[in-house]
Design a protein around this motif. Structure first.
Motif, mmCIF file in Angstrom:
data_model
loop_
_atom_site.group_PDB
_atom_site.id
_atom_site.type_symbol
_atom_site.label_atom_id
_atom_site.label_comp_id
_atom_site.label_asym_id
_atom_site.label_seq_id
_atom_site.Cartn_x
_atom_site.Cartn_y
_atom_site.Cartn_z
ATOM 1 N N LEU A 7 -1.283 -36.726 -38.724
ATOM 2 C CA LEU A 7 -2.439 -37.316 -38.410
ATOM 3 C C LEU A 7 -1.930 -38.671 -37.681
ATOM 4 O O LEU A 7 -1.138 -39.269 -38.316
ATOM 5 C CB LEU A 7 -3.246 -37.479 -39.684
ATOM 6 N N VAL A 8 -3.020 -38.864 -36.534
ATOM 7 C CA VAL A 8 -2.675 -40.136 -35.948
ATOM 8 C C VAL A 8 -4.199 -40.770 -36.015
ATOM 9 O O VAL A 8 -5.371 -40.159 -35.531
ATOM 10 C CB VAL A 8 -2.287 -40.142 -34.655
ATOM 11 N N ASN A 9 -4.204 -42.083 -36.642
ATOM 12 C CA ASN A 9 -5.686 -42.685 -36.863
ATOM 13 C C ASN A 9 -5.623 -43.774 -35.814
ATOM 14 O O ASN A 9 -4.842 -44.951 -35.811
ATOM 15 C CB ASN A 9 -5.691 -43.224 -38.233
ATOM 16 N N CYS A 10 -6.548 -43.606 -34.679
ATOM 17 C CA CYS A 10 -7.080 -44.509 -33.717
ATOM 18 C C CYS A 10 -8.452 -44.703 -33.603
ATOM 19 O O CYS A 10 -9.316 -44.855 -32.593
ATOM 20 C CB CYS A 10 -6.319 -43.889 -32.289
ATOM 21 N N ALA A 11 -8.979 -45.122 -34.913
ATOM 22 C CA ALA A 11 -10.322 -44.889 -35.182
ATOM 23 C C ALA A 11 -11.075 -46.541 -34.760
ATOM 24 O O ALA A 11 -12.089 -46.780 -34.999
ATOM 25 C CB ALA A 11 -10.780 -44.308 -36.422
ATOM 26 N N GLY A 12 -10.296 -47.337 -34.463
ATOM 27 C CA GLY A 12 -10.807 -48.666 -34.041
ATOM 28 C C GLY A 12 -11.484 -49.377 -35.170
ATOM 29 O O GLY A 12 -11.089 -49.755 -36.214
ATOM 30 N N LEU A 13 -12.739 -49.443 -35.131
ATOM 31 C CA LEU A 13 -13.582 -50.111 -35.964
ATOM 32 C C LEU A 13 -13.740 -49.258 -37.390
ATOM 33 O O LEU A 13 -13.965 -50.070 -38.210
ATOM 34 C CB LEU A 13 -15.244 -50.277 -35.186
ATOM 35 N N GLN A 14 -13.448 -48.358 -37.346
ATOM 36 C CA GLN A 14 -13.380 -47.355 -38.495
ATOM 37 C C GLN A 14 -12.019 -47.317 -39.013
ATOM 38 O O GLN A 14 -11.681 -46.487 -40.026
ATOM 39 C CB GLN A 14 -14.094 -46.325 -38.372
ATOM 40 N N SER A 15 -10.821 -47.947 -38.604
ATOM 41 C CA SER A 15 -9.642 -47.360 -38.714
ATOM 42 C C SER A 15 -8.994 -47.660 -40.187
ATOM 43 O O SER A 15 -8.510 -46.799 -40.854
ATOM 44 C CB SER A 15 -8.627 -48.125 -38.021
ATOM 45 N N ASP A 16 -9.457 -48.831 -40.722
ATOM 46 C CA ASP A 16 -9.304 -48.931 -42.160
ATOM 47 C C ASP A 16 -9.682 -47.811 -43.305
ATOM 48 O O ASP A 16 -9.254 -47.638 -44.073
ATOM 49 C CB ASP A 16 -9.224 -50.510 -42.409
ATOM 50 N N ARG A 17 -11.023 -47.710 -42.873
ATOM 51 C CA ARG A 17 -11.664 -46.535 -43.595
ATOM 52 C C ARG A 17 -11.077 -45.230 -43.532
ATOM 53 O O ARG A 17 -10.929 -44.488 -44.791
ATOM 54 C CB ARG A 17 -13.225 -46.566 -43.212
#
Length: 388
Positions: free
Chosen positions: A189-199
């Motif tokens: 999994l790669v998390n590049c969710a920007g404004l939601q990345s910590d969530r």
């Protein structure tokens, strides 16, 4: 699997496919580049602002070249026009010299010039000294995303819009992501969710070291009949203690001239106006001690000045007139806003560099504000190495 369909998520997906990996991209919105990528100033940064040796310094200087090369190869509009960073008073000259030294350390083509030399580039500018940066450019970042989507389509990548990640579970072999309609299994999994990345990181079982705090940047633009006041890009000498560059003037690819942004706390993770309020987001921020420690340091006068400028066209124009005295309040009209995903530590410190954290089968990009769009192809290589 990549979560996030902005420029960074798409660049990571493309880099992984180039290395022979099958990729699925999940984007919760119904179109690509919906948030930070689609609401920024479209500047290709040169890399002069960042601490030598940092991720930002290395990746933005390399990214300055790679994103321009990508644009030219795939027909994305781009122009390497250069910019001026101007000192408007004598007390800003030492900071301008620091920028010049940092540019040299980072390998950025830049030179200090006199006021008369600055006016050869920008006849309406007011300064006591300036730094000319040749490699800064203007690009269409949403068009870069469209090109990446085309390339990913050609490789057979699984691109899913309107598909939020609702639950994430680690397994011995990778991860499982529930989207509501489906459960998708992946090796990594790669998390590049920007404004939601910590969530997303917390959803995946990680305890991230930083929390995303959203800052809204509001833009004006010069009226068409006053665009002649600016030929290219004019920036102030930034406050070294803040992550923001200050309001500046930017001639876009279509000839329009954008002015801004300011920086105010957004009332929602994706709050593009004062009326966009999320009780959930506000409660989460209010419970975070890092915000209150940051506020004690910057709320007065810096934060208060930014809020006042948000509500006052006159104040906004006055900030621009420090750079170009001919700009008057009647010369500018509002032109949208963006929200910056700024990572903040519990002690109130702003995360200055790109922040990437890992867990088994997981890579989380937790802080990638500007110059992340410029650096996207380089960050993607680093993230793909982490996945490997």
């Amino acid at each position: 699997m990549v979560i996030g369909g902005g420029i960074l998520g798409l660049a990571v997906a493309w880099e992984l496919t180039r290395r022979g990996t099958d990729v699925t991209v999940l984007e919760k919105e119904d179109h690509w580049a919906a948030h930070q990528t689609g609401h920024n100033s479209n500047v290709v940064h040169a890399g002069l602002y960042y601490k030598p040796g940092s991720f930002k310094a290395r990746m933005s200087t390399a990214g300055n070249r790679s994103i321009v090369d990508f644009a030219r190869l795939y027909g994305v509009p781009v122009e390497v026009c250069g910019k001026l960073v101007v000192a408007t008073s004598d007390d800003e000259l030492p900071a301008l010299q620091v920028l010049a030294d940092r540019a040299e350390a980072n390998g950025v083509p830049a030179k200090l010039i006199s006021p008369s030399e600055a006016r050869a580039y920008e006849p309406e500018v007011s300064c006591v000294g300036a730094l000319r940066v040749e490699s800064t450019g203007i690009i269409d970042f949403p068009a870069v995303c469209a090109a990446l989507v085309r390339l990913l389509d050609e490789t057979g990548a699984d691109l899913r819009l309107s598909t939020p990640a609702l639950a994430i579970r680690s397994t011995d072999r990778g991860v499982e992501v529930a989207t509501g309609d489906d459960v998708i299994r992946a090796d990594a999994l790669v998390n590049c969710a920007g404004l939601q990345s910590d969530r997303v990181a917390r959803l995946a079982g990680l305890t991230p070291s930083a929390r995303i705090v959203p800052f809204r940047g509001e833009y004006y633009e010069l009226k068409p009949e006053r665009r002649n006041l600016v030929r290219g890009l004019i920036y102030p000498v930034p406050n070294a203690s803040l992550p923001f560059l200050g309001v500046h003037l930017t001639r876009m690819l279509d000839g329009s001239v954008h002015a801004g942004p300011n920086a105010v706390l957004a009332l929602s993770r994706e709050g593009y106006g004062w009326g966009d309020i999320s009780a959930k987001d506000l409660a989460e921020v209010a419970r975070f001690p890092g915000l209150w420690r940051l506020a004690r340091k910057y709320a007065y006068p810096t934060g208060l000045d930014e809020v006042r400028r948000s509500f006052s066209k006159k104040r906004f124009a006055k900030s621009l007139a420090r750079l170009v005295p001919a700009v008057q309040p009647e010369d500018i009209v509002r032109h949208g806003s963006g929200v910056r995903a700024q990572a903040l530590l519990p002690n109130g410190a702003l995360v200055d560099d790109f922040l990437i954290e890992t867990a088994p089968h997981q890579v989380h990009v937790l802080n990638a504000p500007s110059p992340a769009a410029t650096s996207a192809l380089e960050i993607a290589k680093h993230v793909a190495d982490q996945v490997a």
